[in-house]
Enzyme design. Structure first.
Site, PDB file in Angstrom:
ATOM      1  N   LYS A 109       0.851  -1.191   0.000  1.00 12.91           N
ATOM      2  CA  LYS A 109       0.000   0.000   0.000  1.00 12.91           C
ATOM      3  C   LYS A 109       0.885   1.239   0.000  1.00 12.91           C
ATOM      4  O   LYS A 109       1.741   1.424   0.880  1.00 12.91           O
ATOM      5  CB  LYS A 109      -0.854  -0.016   1.274  1.00 12.91           C
ATOM      6  CG  LYS A 109      -2.293   0.385   1.078  1.00 12.91           C
ATOM      7  CD  LYS A 109      -2.982   0.300   2.432  1.00 12.91           C
ATOM      8  CE  LYS A 109      -4.467   0.431   2.321  1.00 12.91           C
ATOM      9  NZ  LYS A 109      -5.092   0.505   3.661  1.00 12.91           N
TER      10      LYS A 109
HETATM   11  O1  G3P Z   1     -10.023   1.345   3.859  1.00 14.33           O
HETATM   12  C1  G3P Z   1      -9.570   2.540   4.383  1.00 14.33           C
HETATM   13  C2  G3P Z   1      -9.808   2.610   5.860  1.00 14.33           C
HETATM   14  O2  G3P Z   1      -8.841   1.860   6.554  1.00 14.33           O
HETATM   15  C3  G3P Z   1      -9.886   4.004   6.380  1.00 14.33           C
HETATM   16  O3  G3P Z   1     -11.175   4.227   6.609  1.00 14.33           O
HETATM   17  O4  G3P Z   1     -12.877   4.825   8.208  1.00 14.33           O
HETATM   18  O5  G3P Z   1     -10.560   5.697   8.540  1.00 14.33           O
HETATM   19  O6  G3P Z   1     -11.966   6.557   6.707  1.00 14.33           O
HETATM   20  P1  G3P Z   1     -11.667   5.407   7.578  1.00 14.33           P
END
Ligand code: G3P
Length: 197
Positions: A88
Site C-alpha cells: 500500500k
Molecule cells: O479502507 C480505508 C480505511 O482503513 C480508512 O477508513 O474509516 O478511517 O476513513 P476510515
C-alpha cells in the site's frame, strides 16, 4: 472490466474476524494499515503472513516512509513476507514515483488515500495494481464519495487501464450496495460492516 467477479475484502488485521469471514467463503482479500495492525497482538510480519495464509488472496500492507526510495525499500521487504502481499502506497508525489518503480520491479501495489479522479488517473498511469478511493471520508467532508468511484471507473474503462478499484473508507452496508451498482471491482469493509451485511 470483469463484471462477473465482484470481490469483497475485509479492512482489518484481526485474525479471528478474518478467519470467521473466510470460513464463509466470501472474502477475497484483506486491506490493512499500520493503525489496524497496531491494535493486534504479535509482530507485524507474523500478522501479515498469517492473514495471507488464511485468505490466499491480495493482502495490502502499508509503507510508512514518505520518500520514494524509502517506500521502495520497505516494499521489497514486505513483498518477501508472502506472495499475497500487495504494498500500500500513499497518493503523494513520492508515492507516484514509488508506484512506477514497483511496477518495473513486478511488486503489486495498492495506491491508497485517493480523493480525486485525477489522483486515480496518475496512480493507474504509474502502474498501480489497485487504487483505493476513500468514500466515507469524502462523504464526511460534504461530497458524494460514490461519484468519485463512478468517475474513476469511467476513466479506466475509456482507456483500458487494468488497475482495479477498491472502494475504501466504507462506513455502512449501503456503501457496499452502491459500490456493487457502480460496478467497482472490489469493496473493502470493516468486520462491523461485514456483519451488518
Ligand atoms: O479502507 C480505508 C480505511 O482503513 C480508512 O477508513 O474509516 O478511517 O476513513 P476510515
Amino acid at each position: 472490466m470483469r463484471r462477473h467477479d465482484v470481490k469483497l475484502f475485509l479492512d482489518t488485521a484481526n485474525i479471528q474476524h478474518i478467519r470467521e469471514a473466510a470460513e464463509m467463503g466470501v472474502v477475497d482479500g484483506v486491506t490493512t494499515n499500520p493503525t489496524l495492525i497496531s491494535r493486534e497482538d504479535g509482530e507485524f510480519e507474523d500478522i501479515v503472513r498469517e492473514i495471507c495464509e488464511i485468505v490466499g488472496g491480495p493482502v495490502s500492507a502499508e509503507v510508512v516512509s514518505t520518500d520514494a526510495d524509502g517506500m521502495v525499500q520497505e516494499a521489497e521487504k514486505l513483498a518477501k513476507i508472502h506472495d499475497c502481499v500487495v504494498v500500500k502506497i500513499p497518493m503523494i508525489k513520492e508515492g507516484v514515483k514509488a508506484l512506477h518503480i514497483l511496477k518495473e520491479k513486478g511488486i503489486p501495489t495498492n495506491c491508497t488515500l485517493v480523493f480525486s479522479a485525477n489522483q486515480a488517473l496518475l496512480a493507474a498511469k504509474a502502474g498501480a495494481t489497485f487504487v483505493s478511493p476513500f468514500i466515507g471520508r469524502l462523504d464526511d467532508a460534504g461530497h458524494v464519495g460514490m461519484d468519485l468511484v463512478r468517475e474513476v471507473l469511467a476513466i479506466y474503462e475509456n482507456y483500458g487501464f487494468e488497475t482495479e478499484v477498491i472502494v475504501a473508507s466504507v462506513r455502512h452496508p449501503l456503501h457496499v450496495v452502491e459500490a456493487g451498482v457502480s460496478g467497482a471491482h472490489i469493496t473493502t469493509m470493516s468486520y462491523a460492516v461485514f456483519e451488518k451485511m
